[in-house]
Write an enzyme that holds these catalytic residues in place. Structure first.
Site, PDB file in Angstrom:
ATOM      1  N   GLN A 126     -55.401  34.152  44.414  1.00  0.00           N
ATOM      2  CA  GLN A 126     -54.818  33.727  45.692  1.00  0.00           C
ATOM      3  C   GLN A 126     -54.480  32.238  45.659  1.00  0.00           C
ATOM      4  OE1 GLN A 126     -57.748  33.860  48.824  1.00  0.00           O
ATOM      5  NE2 GLN A 126     -56.226  33.879  50.457  1.00  0.00           N
ATOM      6  N   GLY A 127     -53.202  31.912  45.678  1.00  0.00           N
ATOM      7  CA  GLY A 127     -52.777  30.512  45.632  1.00  0.00           C
ATOM      8  C   GLY A 127     -52.427  29.994  47.012  1.00  0.00           C
ATOM      9  N   TYR A 128     -53.442  29.739  47.825  1.00  0.00           N
ATOM     10  CA  TYR A 128     -53.224  29.166  49.154  1.00  0.00           C
ATOM     11  C   TYR A 128     -53.585  27.675  49.149  1.00  0.00           C
ATOM     12  CZ  TYR A 128     -52.586  33.513  51.958  1.00  0.00           C
ATOM     13  OH  TYR A 128     -52.115  34.662  52.529  1.00  0.00           O
ATOM     14  N   SER A 129     -54.890  27.377  48.897  1.00  0.00           N
ATOM     15  CA  SER A 129     -55.389  26.007  49.092  1.00  0.00           C
ATOM     16  C   SER A 129     -54.781  25.027  48.086  1.00  0.00           C
ATOM     17  CB  SER A 129     -56.904  25.971  48.930  1.00  0.00           C
ATOM     18  OG  SER A 129     -57.506  26.906  49.775  1.00  0.00           O
ATOM     19  N   SER A 161     -59.893  31.142  42.901  1.00  0.00           N
ATOM     20  CA  SER A 161     -60.908  32.023  42.328  1.00  0.00           C
ATOM     21  C   SER A 161     -60.257  32.990  41.342  1.00  0.00           C
ATOM     22  CB  SER A 161     -61.593  32.844  43.422  1.00  0.00           C
ATOM     23  OG  SER A 161     -62.084  32.006  44.430  1.00  0.00           O
ATOM     24  N   GLU A 244     -59.061  39.150  55.094  1.00  0.00           N
ATOM     25  CA  GLU A 244     -60.065  38.482  54.263  1.00  0.00           C
ATOM     26  C   GLU A 244     -61.332  38.242  55.078  1.00  0.00           C
ATOM     27  OE1 GLU A 244     -58.676  34.842  52.468  1.00  0.00           O
ATOM     28  OE2 GLU A 244     -60.495  34.605  51.260  1.00  0.00           O
ATOM     29  N   ASN A 382     -66.550  27.755  58.475  1.00  0.00           N
ATOM     30  CA  ASN A 382     -67.118  28.218  59.754  1.00  0.00           C
ATOM     31  C   ASN A 382     -66.609  27.396  60.932  1.00  0.00           C
ATOM     32  OD1 ASN A 382     -68.451  30.181  58.399  1.00  0.00           O
ATOM     33  ND2 ASN A 382     -70.510  29.602  59.070  1.00  0.00           N
ATOM     34  N   GLU A 383     -66.389  26.095  60.707  1.00  0.00           N
ATOM     35  CA  GLU A 383     -65.881  25.258  61.812  1.00  0.00           C
ATOM     36  C   GLU A 383     -64.502  25.768  62.255  1.00  0.00           C
ATOM     37  OE1 GLU A 383     -67.127  23.975  58.942  1.00  0.00           O
ATOM     38  OE2 GLU A 383     -69.037  23.328  59.791  1.00  0.00           O
TER      39      GLU A 383
HETATM   40  C1  LIG Z   1     -66.017  29.037  45.893  1.00  0.00           C
HETATM   41  C2  LIG Z   1     -64.683  28.869  46.563  1.00  0.00           C
HETATM   42  C3  LIG Z   1     -63.673  29.771  46.293  1.00  0.00           C
HETATM   43  C4  LIG Z   1     -62.425  29.598  46.866  1.00  0.00           C
HETATM   44  N1  LIG Z   1     -61.410  30.458  46.513  1.00  0.00           N
HETATM   45  C5  LIG Z   1     -60.153  30.224  46.946  1.00  0.00           C
HETATM   46  C6  LIG Z   1     -59.053  31.011  46.465  1.00  0.00           C
HETATM   47  O1  LIG Z   1     -59.237  31.937  45.659  1.00  0.00           O
HETATM   48  N2  LIG Z   1     -57.821  30.701  46.890  1.00  0.00           N
HETATM   49  C7  LIG Z   1     -57.572  29.701  47.778  1.00  0.00           C
HETATM   50  O2  LIG Z   1     -56.428  29.500  48.139  1.00  0.00           O
HETATM   51  N3  LIG Z   1     -58.585  28.921  48.257  1.00  0.00           N
HETATM   52  C8  LIG Z   1     -59.866  29.159  47.846  1.00  0.00           C
HETATM   53  N4  LIG Z   1     -60.896  28.379  48.297  1.00  0.00           N
HETATM   54  C9  LIG Z   1     -60.584  27.239  49.151  1.00  0.00           C
HETATM   55  C10 LIG Z   1     -61.077  27.358  50.568  1.00  0.00           C
HETATM   56  O3  LIG Z   1     -60.296  28.255  51.309  1.00  0.00           O
HETATM   57  C11 LIG Z   1     -61.066  25.942  51.151  1.00  0.00           C
HETATM   58  O4  LIG Z   1     -62.040  25.194  50.461  1.00  0.00           O
HETATM   59  C12 LIG Z   1     -61.351  25.920  52.624  1.00  0.00           C
HETATM   60  O5  LIG Z   1     -60.287  26.472  53.353  1.00  0.00           O
HETATM   61  C13 LIG Z   1     -61.648  24.499  53.147  1.00  0.00           C
HETATM   62  O6  LIG Z   1     -60.633  23.626  52.769  1.00  0.00           O
HETATM   63  P1  LIG Z   1     -60.974  22.235  52.053  1.00  0.00           P
HETATM   64  O7  LIG Z   1     -61.885  22.518  50.898  1.00  0.00           O
HETATM   65  O8  LIG Z   1     -59.699  21.555  51.765  1.00  0.00           O
HETATM   66  O9  LIG Z   1     -61.838  21.424  53.091  1.00  0.00           O
HETATM   67  P2  LIG Z   1     -61.263  20.573  54.319  1.00  0.00           P
HETATM   68  O10 LIG Z   1     -60.214  21.336  55.014  1.00  0.00           O
HETATM   69  O11 LIG Z   1     -60.920  19.213  53.808  1.00  0.00           O
HETATM   70  O12 LIG Z   1     -62.534  20.489  55.249  1.00  0.00           O
HETATM   71  C14 LIG Z   1     -63.623  19.566  54.991  1.00  0.00           C
HETATM   72  C15 LIG Z   1     -64.633  19.697  56.139  1.00  0.00           C
HETATM   73  O13 LIG Z   1     -64.001  19.336  57.381  1.00  0.00           O
HETATM   74  C16 LIG Z   1     -64.127  20.380  58.330  1.00  0.00           C
HETATM   75  N5  LIG Z   1     -62.893  20.492  59.141  1.00  0.00           N
HETATM   76  C17 LIG Z   1     -61.622  20.449  58.680  1.00  0.00           C
HETATM   77  N6  LIG Z   1     -60.752  20.604  59.709  1.00  0.00           N
HETATM   78  C18 LIG Z   1     -61.506  20.762  60.825  1.00  0.00           C
HETATM   79  C19 LIG Z   1     -61.196  20.983  62.208  1.00  0.00           C
HETATM   80  N7  LIG Z   1     -59.923  21.084  62.631  1.00  0.00           N
HETATM   81  N8  LIG Z   1     -62.223  21.109  63.083  1.00  0.00           N
HETATM   82  C20 LIG Z   1     -63.518  21.024  62.659  1.00  0.00           C
HETATM   83  N9  LIG Z   1     -63.873  20.813  61.367  1.00  0.00           N
HETATM   84  C21 LIG Z   1     -62.888  20.683  60.458  1.00  0.00           C
HETATM   85  C22 LIG Z   1     -64.285  21.644  57.505  1.00  0.00           C
HETATM   86  O14 LIG Z   1     -64.950  22.666  58.240  1.00  0.00           O
HETATM   87  C23 LIG Z   1     -65.113  21.151  56.340  1.00  0.00           C
HETATM   88  O15 LIG Z   1     -66.482  21.116  56.692  1.00  0.00           O
HETATM   89  C24 LIG Z   1     -62.181  28.534  47.758  1.00  0.00           C
HETATM   90  C25 LIG Z   1     -63.210  27.643  48.057  1.00  0.00           C
HETATM   91  C26 LIG Z   1     -64.444  27.781  47.468  1.00  0.00           C
HETATM   92  C27 LIG Z   1     -65.531  26.785  47.777  1.00  0.00           C
END
Ligand SMILES: Cc1cc2nc3c(=O)[nH]c(=O)nc-3n(C[C@H](O)[C@H](O)[C@H](O)COP(=O)(O)OP(=O)(O)OC[C@H]3O[C@@H](n4cnc5c(N)ncnc54)[C@H](O)[C@@H]3O)c2cc1C
Length: 396
Positions: A126-129, A161, A244, A382-383
């Site tokens: 999944q290429g989202y993030s 992942s 998901e 969760n946030e």
């Molecule tokens: C083990 C693992 C597997 C993953 N697999 C995939 C995958 O296969 N494909 C894919 O695309 N992505 C994947 N992800 C990425 C995952 O979806 C992102 O890490 C997640 O969406 C959070 O984005 P970020 O890491 O950029 O954190 P950020 O968005 O930078 O957030 C950092 C912190 O700020 C808080 N925050 C951010 N915005 C807000 C808000 N508006 N209000 C309150 N709090 C906020 C967040 O809750 C978090 O605690 C994976 C992540 C992990 C750890």
């Protein structure tokens, strides 16, 4: 909601368990129990075996290879499979892009991609993030520019992942930089063997490779690999994310883990000379609290599956995801508390040789405790789920 009666359900469960006992190899089960990430081989083998029985995608529409089971049958199937230590199948094809293709894919895409997902021969990721687009996914910057019959893709994905196992990636890319963020996104299906794609590992704190960085440099993707319309990718992306989150209830795994917690607490003593931890009123209360909350979680899932909540579906999926993640983390933390120093090593080659202390449930406890910190992050933190509940459920 379910027309299966109790004795038919009991027979069904016996059939599922007998099948699992007969077909899972000891090596597959050991790797699950010891907390290793499933290998591509294990997932492919188990998927193929289930497919042979017609059980690889129970939730899919029957015309695409689903079983036609009721929600109750699907749930007990998952619970019994987890209880037998079956490897979890790779979710990216079966749970994420598969249902998107059923709903939004072209006939050609269905024909090309669904059979390989169903039989487990094609792996997806999944290429989202992206490095600056996680919670705020709509700010993604990986760019796709149309060039005749192709898109040319440049950019980077992160936390991908299983990208090192994957044959295909479903990817959100920006096709219009002038539009409102959500309006300029397109979903592409990209062959991971296309020139210009580089996959680099990220080692997580459990010392395993599960996630990756994926780089795209002038990657040419045929236009027929676009899902639906150009610039409408956000619609398909949201549909997929809701699936998901509903899949992230972790009920089967948490039920199995609670059983394991009780087994550990039945053997371990708080201090030398003490009786088993399970007789300690304070620890027993922790177990009881986890069990009560897990039962409530199960009831909540049932109510959502039977459409009995009246809650907006996105908010309900977010509620389930938060609770499921919290319980998974809480139960694995209780394992560690109960195991004490036995929990220190990350992995063990055999169930009884991890620590030298002979505690059979120690292997994998720490590695799973560590990687489960991520369940409240992926699929949206969760946030962010709280925000969705506030907006969609409470209309705040
Ligand atoms: C083990 C693992 C597997 C993953 N697999 C995939 C995958 O296969 N494909 C894919 O695309 N992505 C994947 N992800 C990425 C995952 O979806 C992102 O890490 C997640 O969406 C959070 O984005 P970020 O890491 O950029 O954190 P950020 O968005 O930078 O957030 C950092 C912190 O700020 C808080 N925050 C951010 N915005 C807000 C808000 N508006 N209000 C309150 N709090 C906020 C967040 O809750 C978090 O605690 C994976 C992540 C992990 C750890």
């Amino acid at each position: 909601m379910d027309d299966i009666n109790a004795s038919d359900l009991a027979a069904f469960r016996r059939e599922v368990r007998d099948f699992a006992q007969a077909n899972l190899t000891p090596e597959m089960r050991d790797r699950v129990r010891q907390g290793f990430h499933a290998t591509r081989q294990d997932m492919a083998d188990w998927n193929r075996i289930l497919h042979g029985r017609g059980w690889s995608a129970p939730h899919w529409p029957v015309e695409h290879g689903g079983t036609g089971w009721s929600a109750l049958q699907r749930m007990v199937f998952d619970i019994d499979m987890a209880d037998c230590d079956a490897p979890e199948l790779s979710p990216f094809g079966l749970f994420l892009i598969g249902p998107v293709l059923h709903r939004f894919g072209s006939e050609d895409q269905k024909r090309r991609y669904l059979p390989g997902i169903l039989d487990g021969s094609t792996f997806w990721c999944q290429g989202y993030s992206e490095p600056n687009a996680g919670s705020d996914l709509a700010s993604l910057r990986t760019r796709a520019v149309r060039d005749g019959d192709h898109y040319v893709v440049n950019g980077q994905k992160i936390w991908t992942s299983e990208a090192h196992y994957a044959d295909m990636i479903f990817c959100l890319v920006r096709t219009d930089t002038g539009a409102k963020a959500q309006a300029g996104i397109t979903m592409l299906l990209i062959d991971m063997n296309t020139p210009g794609i580089t996959v680099r590992p990220i080692i997580t704190q459990d010392m395993a490779r599960y996630v990756n960085e994926v780089f795209f440099e002038d990657v040419r993707v045929p236009v027929e690999n676009r899902v639906g319309d150009e610039n409408k990718g956000w619609t398909y992306a949201k549909f997929l994310l809701e699936n998901e989150r509903t899949a992230s209830a972790y009920l089967p795994q948490s039920k199995r883990d609670l059983k394991r917690l009780k087994a550990i607490a039945g053997r371990m003593a708080a201090d030398e000379g003490d009786g088993p931890l399970i007789d300690d009123p304070a620890f027993d209360a922790e177990i009881a609290r986890a069990e009560i909350d897990l039962t409530a979680h199960e009831m909540m899932i049932w109510r959502v599956l039977s459409d009995a909540t009246g809650i907006d579906s996105a908010a309900a999926a977010s509620m389930i995801k938060i609770r499921g993640a919290e319980l998974r983390q809480r139960i694995s933390a209780l394992w560690i508390e109960a195991l004490g120093p036995h929990a220190l090593p990350l992995y063990g080659p055999k169930p009884d040789s991890n620590t030298g202390f002979g505690e059979p449930d120690a292997p994998g406890a720490m590695s799973q405790f560590l990687i489960r910190r991520a369940v409240s992050i992926y699929g949206g933190t969760n946030e962010i789920q709280h925000e969705i509940i506030a907006k969609r459920g409470l209309r705040l």
